[in-house]
Each structure stands twice: as C-alpha cells, then as structure tokens.
Design an enzyme around this catalytic site. Structure first.
Site, short mmCIF file in Angstrom:
data_model
loop_
_atom_site.label_atom_id
_atom_site.label_comp_id
_atom_site.label_asym_id
_atom_site.label_seq_id
_atom_site.Cartn_x
_atom_site.Cartn_y
_atom_site.Cartn_z
N ALA A 38 28.44 24.31 32.09
CA ALA A 38 28.10 23.62 31.06
C ALA A 38 27.80 24.38 29.73
O ALA A 38 27.69 23.57 28.46
CB ALA A 38 27.27 22.45 31.20
N ILE A 42 35.06 25.13 27.74
CA ILE A 42 35.62 23.71 28.12
C ILE A 42 34.35 22.90 28.36
O ILE A 42 34.13 21.52 28.18
CB ILE A 42 36.59 23.48 29.11
CG1 ILE A 42 37.73 24.33 28.78
CG2 ILE A 42 36.81 22.13 29.54
CD1 ILE A 42 38.90 24.36 29.57
N TYR A 193 42.53 42.39 48.80
CA TYR A 193 42.20 41.61 47.68
C TYR A 193 42.97 42.07 46.52
O TYR A 193 43.23 43.24 46.14
CB TYR A 193 40.59 42.06 47.51
CG TYR A 193 40.01 41.19 46.46
CD1 TYR A 193 39.88 39.88 46.41
CD2 TYR A 193 39.73 41.72 45.16
CE1 TYR A 193 39.33 39.04 45.54
CE2 TYR A 193 39.44 41.05 44.00
CZ TYR A 193 39.01 39.57 44.32
OH TYR A 193 38.66 39.03 43.42
#
Length: 314
Positions: A38, A42, A193
């Site tokens: 937060a 976005i 990976y």
C-alpha cells in the site's frame, strides 16, 4: 495516447478509465478494506480512492515510515479518510501472522481484501523461510494472509449482509511461467531459475489460488467472491531490480503505459462496483472479465498448488 482506446465494453469502462472514474458515485462508508503493497504505485492509489469513497482502509506496508507518509498525503487530500498503517512483509510468514494479529487487535470487521503487493524479476534469493523470493512474496505470503483472514471476511459478510470481496492482483505474465506451470519439485532450485519465468509462475499461482478459493467458497455457500486481475502495463517501481529497464520505463513509460490512476481502476472496480456482485472466479482486464489460457483454468493444477502451499506453511 488513451483517446482511441475508449471503446464500448460490457462494464462501460476502458483501459483509460481511472480508479476514481470507475468508483464515481459509490458510497463505501461502513466498509473496511485491507490493501497490501500500500505504500507505492497501484496500492497507494487504491488506498486513496477507497478512502475517498468512505472505506476504512488498513494499509499493509513493509516500511512503516514510507507508509505513514502515504497516509499523510491521502489524509491531506481526503480529510475525512480513515486509514491505519500496519507493518507487513509478504516474504515473511512470521510477518504475515503478526500483521493478522495486529489487525485483529483493531477489532474491525473486514469486507474487502486486496492482495496487491508484489516484486518482479528479482535475482535468485531465498526468503527467511527458505522459499524462492518471488514465489514467497507474490503467492505464498498472500495465500497465508487470505487463509488467516478468511473467517473474519466470512463472518463480516454473514453478519452485515454485505458481500465480502477478495481481489487478487495478478498479471498477464501468467502466460509465461515455467514449461510445467509451477516448479513444484524445483521451487527453490537456483540452477534452473529464470527471473522472468519465476515471475510468470508467481502470477499464475495468484490466478490458480483465486480460482480454487472461489470454488471452495461456492461449495460452502458463503457470501464472499474472489476474482483476479491484470492491472495493465503500469508505470510503477516493480521493475526496480532491472536498473536499465526501470529507468527506461520511468522516463518513457508515461507516453505508452498506464499511470497508477488507470492501473488501480480494475482493482477498485472489483473492490467496490455493484456490477461485480455475485461474480467470482473470474479474471479481469480493464474492468471486464476475459478468458484465461487453459493452463490457468487447470483445476487439477490449482488443487495441487493449494496442497503444495499448505505443505510449505505447515
């Protein structure tokens, strides 16, 4: 840039629609929402717009001082805003559990959970729990968070009569995971990976989680819906681990990508809009449900991921 992209759609919204536009006229007073990630991008815009609509917002942030600054900025714009800031590091299962304890101590109901936090394209690293970092942060931490908060969301929906909503921010990068979808046997294997495929894997996991949770809640006949979404290509700091690309996106992105105002639109639409009532297990792009690729609707894969995630947590 966005003018030609305004088009008729089932929802009436388009890629250029902003979070404020898609929630215009909606009164969220009395609702409580948790938003992860937060303190920027976005997530921060989602908090601002939800607060603007009267929602009591609980910000989950890794850095409390940064989160407090964002809160201060929002309250400066929306003096009536109700916002709490709690520490949350999704890569740490202990941090997730502490966050839930701290949230429960606030003695609030919970109507909306927005699983937004994410990292992308990071070099190989294991979390403090020994899990590959992108999978831990983007999927497993949110999986645990949702599991721990689900009873609260169910009870709130039942007692208030207001539909509970779980909103999972995924990405169209789900189309590009490892060949088998999820590297169950090699989740922490550095030798195989690939940072791009690992990100795609984590976003596929978000969608599979959304679909499986939605199915389970439907079977239980709860008043809670779960949907996932692609926010669009947005100018944020998510590519910060790729120095050159991040610099390019920051300088040129504003001409070709969405701003956070548009990027948060589908998130806020799924969190608040009455058009979404009863809709569950769907994937949204630009505030409209779209068809997923077959590997993202694989029910057996979704169940396997659910069991695998549970096994990592216990």
């Amino acid at each position: 840039m966005w003018g030609p992209l305004r088009r008729r759609s089932p929802s009436g919204f388009s890629p250029s629609s902003t979070a404020e536009e898609v929630t215009d006229g909606i009164d969220g007073s009395g609702l409580v929402a948790i938003v992860t990630g937060a303190s920027s991008g976005i997530g921060a815009e989602t908090c601002r717009v939800l607060a603007l609509r009267g929602v009591h917002v609980v910000m989950g942030v890794r850095n409390l001082s940064t989160g407090s600054l964002v809160r201060k900025n929002i309250v400066g714009q929306v003096p009536t805003a109700k916002i709490e800031v709690l520490e949350l590091d999704l890569s740490s299962m202990a941090s997730v559990r502490r966050f839930v304890d701290n949230f429960n101590a606030l003695d609030l109901p919970l109507h909306i959970l927005v699983n937004n936090a994410g990292i992308a394209f990071v070099p190989f690293k294991l979390s403090e729990d020994g899990i590959e970092l992108q999978f831990a942060t983007n999927h497993l931490g949110h999986f645990l968070l949702t599991d721990l908060l689900l009873e609260k969301i169910n009870v709130t929906a039942k007692e208030s009569g207001i539909e509970g909503r779980v909103v999972i921010v995924a990405s169209d990068s789900y189309k590009h995971p490892y060949r088998e979808g999820i590297h169950f046997d090699k989740i922490n294997d550095e030798s195989g990976y690939n940072s791009i495929l690992a990100y795609g894997q984590s976003k596929l996991a978000n969608i599979l989680h959304s679909n499986e949770l939605s199915s389970r809640l439907k079977e239980q006949d709860t008043k809670v819906v779960v949907n996932s979404l692609h926010p669009g290509a947005v100018v944020t700091n998510i590519a910060r681990y790729w120095g050159f690309l991040n610099g390019l996106l920051s300088s040129l992105g504003k001409f070709v990508l969405k701003g956070v105002e548009q990027g948060a639109a589908t998130v806020c639409y799924l969190a608040l809009h009455p058009q979404v009532a009863g809709a569950t297990g769907n994937y949204f792009v630009d505030c409209n449900a779209v068809q997923l690729k077959s590997h993202a609707t694989d029910k057996e894969l979704a169940r396997k991921l659910w069991d695998f995630s549970m096994s990592l947590l216990h």
